[in-house]
Design a protein around this motif. Structure first.
Motif, PDB file in Angstrom:
ATOM      1  N   UNK A 389     -35.561  62.747 -31.515  1.00 12.92           N
ATOM      2  CA  UNK A 389     -36.736  63.516 -31.911  1.00 12.92           C
ATOM      3  C   UNK A 389     -37.591  62.865 -32.969  1.00 12.92           C
ATOM      4  N   UNK A 390     -37.161  61.733 -33.472  1.00 14.49           N
ATOM      5  CA  UNK A 390     -37.902  61.068 -34.549  1.00 14.49           C
ATOM      6  C   UNK A 390     -39.345  60.787 -34.136  1.00 14.49           C
ATOM      7  N   UNK A 391     -39.523  60.278 -32.919  1.00 11.97           N
ATOM      8  CA  UNK A 391     -40.868  59.951 -32.437  1.00 11.97           C
ATOM      9  C   UNK A 391     -41.313  60.921 -31.342  1.00 11.97           C
ATOM     10  N   UNK A 392     -40.833  62.161 -31.441  1.00  9.39           N
ATOM     11  CA  UNK A 392     -41.324  63.230 -30.565  1.00  9.39           C
ATOM     12  C   UNK A 392     -42.317  64.076 -31.359  1.00  9.39           C
ATOM     13  N   UNK A 393     -43.196  64.773 -30.650  1.00  6.69           N
ATOM     14  CA  UNK A 393     -44.229  65.580 -31.315  1.00  6.69           C
ATOM     15  C   UNK A 393     -43.592  66.693 -32.156  1.00  6.69           C
ATOM     16  N   UNK A 394     -44.256  67.017 -33.258  1.00  5.74           N
ATOM     17  CA  UNK A 394     -43.713  68.057 -34.141  1.00  5.74           C
ATOM     18  C   UNK A 394     -43.655  69.407 -33.423  1.00  5.74           C
ATOM     19  N   UNK A 395     -44.663  69.693 -32.599  1.00  7.70           N
ATOM     20  CA  UNK A 395     -44.658  70.980 -31.890  1.00  7.70           C
ATOM     21  C   UNK A 395     -43.537  71.068 -30.849  1.00  7.70           C
ATOM     22  N   UNK A 396     -43.002  69.894 -30.456  1.00  8.03           N
ATOM     23  CA  UNK A 396     -41.886  69.865 -29.499  1.00  8.03           C
ATOM     24  C   UNK A 396     -40.531  69.915 -30.199  1.00  8.03           C
ATOM     25  N   UNK A 397     -40.562  69.968 -31.532  1.00  5.34           N
ATOM     26  CA  UNK A 397     -39.313  69.981 -32.280  1.00  5.34           C
ATOM     27  C   UNK A 397     -38.959  68.630 -32.873  1.00  5.34           C
ATOM     28  N   UNK A 398     -39.864  67.657 -32.726  1.00  5.95           N
ATOM     29  CA  UNK A 398     -39.628  66.322 -33.269  1.00  5.95           C
ATOM     30  C   UNK A 398     -40.181  66.168 -34.667  1.00  5.95           C
ATOM     31  N   UNK A 399     -40.104  64.944 -35.192  1.00  7.24           N
ATOM     32  CA  UNK A 399     -40.549  64.672 -36.561  1.00  7.24           C
ATOM     33  C   UNK A 399     -41.952  64.084 -36.604  1.00  7.24           C
ATOM     34  N   UNK A 400     -42.530  63.803 -35.420  1.00  7.08           N
ATOM     35  CA  UNK A 400     -43.954  63.508 -35.358  1.00  7.08           C
ATOM     36  C   UNK A 400     -44.379  62.057 -35.461  1.00  7.08           C
ATOM     37  N   UNK A 401     -43.436  61.106 -35.569  1.00  8.21           N
ATOM     38  CA  UNK A 401     -43.846  59.699 -35.562  1.00  8.21           C
ATOM     39  C   UNK A 401     -44.414  59.339 -34.195  1.00  8.21           C
ATOM     40  N   UNK A 402     -45.375  58.426 -34.181  1.00  2.00           N
ATOM     41  CA  UNK A 402     -45.927  57.952 -32.900  1.00  2.00           C
ATOM     42  C   UNK A 402     -44.981  56.969 -32.213  1.00  2.00           C
ATOM     43  N   UNK A 403     -44.260  56.200 -33.034  1.00  2.00           N
ATOM     44  CA  UNK A 403     -43.351  55.177 -32.496  1.00  2.00           C
ATOM     45  C   UNK A 403     -42.124  55.076 -33.399  1.00  2.00           C
ATOM     46  N   UNK A 404     -41.064  54.545 -32.815  1.00  2.00           N
ATOM     47  CA  UNK A 404     -39.906  54.156 -33.607  1.00  2.00           C
ATOM     48  C   UNK A 404     -39.594  52.695 -33.315  1.00  2.00           C
TER      49      UNK A 404
END
Length: 669
Positions: A389-404
């Motif tokens: 979830x690090x590079x998943x969208x915040x609204x999807x439950x991720x942390x919002x980074x564009x890339x890892x």
């Protein structure tokens, strides 16, 4: 509560739904608290740099500092002979903040200043936490804040810039060591001499290290003291702004290697004990000090610290025009253990209560803020544990980074080169390693970064060629070791760069096989800059073999950039045979074929592909890149029908693939 997309996209996360929901809710609740339940935006909240620090007003100056433990604060400098005077004494206002208003003639552009902070039982000189300009005296080596208010500040010519991320091709660089001479380079030298090289090489983004002021040059910029000050050892704020503006004019995005994972211990230059409270900015107790980095860990549970760090993100975007950030040391932030001594073997390791929810909340808010300030901004996480979830969208439950960062890839290549003879390189293992990633998260793939170039480690080319680099890089004098090294250098890069699902990164100079390591000036080497520079004359010298690797790199990037949506195109494996050491895969109309076999070339080696005509567009064995030219790249390859595969609409593409070479073919008809 509806199931978050992060869990929907990965059913293996279902057992940890409560933990994922808890982290998500924590960030939402903290955002509501900081924005007064949405009455202001996160961007409004993160404007501390407009309030704190030194500012010119219509009728003079105003200065503010957060120092709740202080009992008295004086501003001292070249304007008052560094003496504590009542007229330069700050007044305590609300919430632990201090303020002073000064007339216009109290100080001027270029003046040096500091604070003298008093607290119960002590006092000390301090550089303001929000200082935007900090300089070091060449003789005494002492750091001071500097009044920076030029009459004609630099105004950007390219006011709006949209980064090209199709795909993102990052050139990781360091201003101080970007020049050939044995000295510390400058923003101006980088702008004039290095930027044109980067543009010519085909990269569309630079990731600049060591921007935030750091007392020790040899820390590579990772022991930050002044978070809002661009390092003065490279030049002035205006010169950095001009560099960024010039890069934008060349179509190059500029992201900053930002350090919010820890801070230098220094007390006079840094935040270590700002007003007699060692925990003003940092965690109390055993969590205060990083056990491996000799630095201090921010207390992400304090609203004032969140305010400081979020404001820092917004400041670099707004004041300098940076296009985003590569967040350093994210693994260290996520775990109480800083990730030290942990294997991260299964999903349970990410949700076992050993994670710092405050840091996770901060990173989520930082990504929200950055994209609120600039919707096109880019954020990249340097993270080794594989936290879902690090590079998943915040609204999807991720942390919002564009890339890892795909940190597994360089580790894999180094382990392979170090531990395996050429005959044991397995294409199936290579392909799995470069494509092993979460489907809902974009990654930055790379064969090596600055980490592999430092003293104590080795770059790929140095591992492959080693001492022979000193004796056999002259054209016509290459030996087997050099030829092998150059061939594998190209193949490793081609496999890494053509399987990306987000972007590709290269560290400055590694594209042409820069020799030796990076060793910053220090006591042990007599404070020499001999190894803290880039020897561009090597790649410029056409009598040497370095330019072969650089020319190949540039042509490889050209092909990647010509394919619209390249990084979003599925990578489809066509074939691998570990015995032959042959690998083939497709992306759109392109076929990528590798023969890692050190001895055996293959004639009429067949691959099942969609019917048509295929033409070679890039070959590592081309003499232009230092190859042997064993295959005729002008030949058009027509697929051959096979009744067995008519229903699958596949035909045989038969190729001659010499040993230790790779080729890209494009379907033209």
């Amino acid at each position: 509560m509806e199931t978050l997309n992060l869990i929907k996209n990965d059913p293996w996360l279902e057992p940890y739904e409560d933990a994922i929901n808890g982290r998500h809710q924590h960030a939402l609740e903290k955002e509501a608290e900081l924005t007064n339940k949405g009455k202001q935006t996160l961007s409004d909240f993160a404007s501390g740099y407009l309030y704190f620090g030194l500012h010119r007003t219509a009728d003079g100056w105003i200065f503010r500092e957060w120092a709740p433990n202080a009992t008295q604060i004086f501003i001292v400098g070249t304007f008052n002979d560094w003496k504590e005077e009542e007229k330069y004494s700050l007044k305590r206002i609300t919430n632990g903040n201090w303020e002073i208003k000064l007339p216009a003639d109290a100080m001027k552009h270029g003046d040096l200043y500091k604070l003298i902070v008093h607290w119960e039982g002590g006092c000390g000189e301090r550089i303001p936490a929000w200082a935007t300009r900090v300089v070091q005296d060449e003789q005494t080596k002492i750091f001071s804040a500097q009044v920076w208010a030029p009459e004609k500040p630099y105004k950007a010519k390219k006011r709006t810039f949209k980064p090209s991320v199709d795909p993102l091709l990052i050139y990781e660089c360091h201003i101080g060591m970007a020049q050939k001479d044995e000295k510390v380079g400058t923003y101006n030298e980088f702008r004039e001499k290095t930027l044109p090289r980067i543009a010519k090489a085909g990269y569309n983004c630079i990731q600049i290290m060591a921007i935030q002021e750091h007392p020790y040059y040899g820390s590579f910029g990772y022991h930050v003291s002044s978070f809002f000050a661009a390092s003065s050892r490279f030049g002035t704020p205006d010169e950095l702004k001009e560099l960024i503006d010039t890069a934008h004019g060349l179509g190059i995005a500029v992201i900053m290697d930002i350090v919010h994972s820890h801070a230098v211990k220094n007390e006079v230059e840094g935040l270590g004990n700002f007003a007699g409270d060692p925990n003003q900015y940092f965690y109390p107790g055993a969590r205060r000090e990083h056990p491996a980095w000799d630095s201090l860990c921010f207390d992400y549970g304090k609203n004032e610290v969140i305010h400081f760090l979020l404001s820092n993100c917004k400041y670099w975007l707004e004041e300098y025009g940076f296009d985003g950030f590569r967040f350093d040391g994210v693994t260290s932030m996520l775990y109480y253990s800083h990730g030290l001594g942990e294997a991260f073997c299964n999903y349970g390791d990410y949700f076992n209560g050993h994670q710092d929810d405050n840091a996770i909340c901060y990173l989520t808010l930082a990504n929200k803020l950055i994209h609120e300030v600039n919707a096109k901004a880019l954020t990249i996480a340097e993270e080794v544990s594989g936290m879902p979830g690090l590079a998943a969208k915040t609204e999807d439950g991720g942390y919002g980074f564009d890339y890892r960062m795909a940190m597994n890839i360089p580790d894999y290549w180094i382990k392979t080169i170090k531990e395996k003879i050429d005959e044991d390189w397995k294409p199936s293992s290579m392909f799995w390693e470069v494509t092993n990633r979460r489907k809902d998260e974009k990654t930055i793939s790379y064969a090596e970064s600055h980490d592999q170039a430092l003293v104590g480690d080795k770059t790929i080319i140095f591992r492959l060629i080693d001492a022979d680099m000193y004796w056999h890089m002259q054209k016509g004098d290459e030996n087997y070791i050099v030829n092998r090294g150059i061939a594998l250098h190209k193949m490793i890069r081609m496999l890494t760069a053509t399987t990306i699902n987000g972007g590709y990164l290269n560290f400055m100079g590694n594209e042409f096989g820069h020799p030796e390591w990076i060793d910053f000036p220090r006591e042990g080497n007599g404070w020499s800059c001999k190894y803290a520079r880039r020897q561009w004359d090597l790649v410029d010298n056409k009598n040497l073999t370095y330019h072969y690797m650089a020319d190949f790199d540039a042509d490889m990037l050209k092909i990647i950039k010509t394919v619209k949506g390249f990084q979003a195109t599925p990578v489809q494996e066509i074939w691998h045979n570990d015995g032959d050491q042959v690998l083939a895969y497709m992306r759109k109309d392109y076929v990528f074929v590798f023969n890692f076999n050190p001895k055996q070339s293959f004639t009429d080696y067949g691959f099942l592909v969609s019917p048509g005509t295929y033409e070679v567009v890039l070959n590592t064995d081309n003499p232009a890149y230092g190859g042997n030219g064993f295959a005729d790249d002008t030949v058009k390859h027509f697929t051959v029908a096979d009744p067995l595969y008519e229903k699958e609409k596949k035909e045989w593409l038969k190729l001659y693939i010499p040993a230790r070479t790779a080729v890209i073919l494009k379907k033209t008809k």
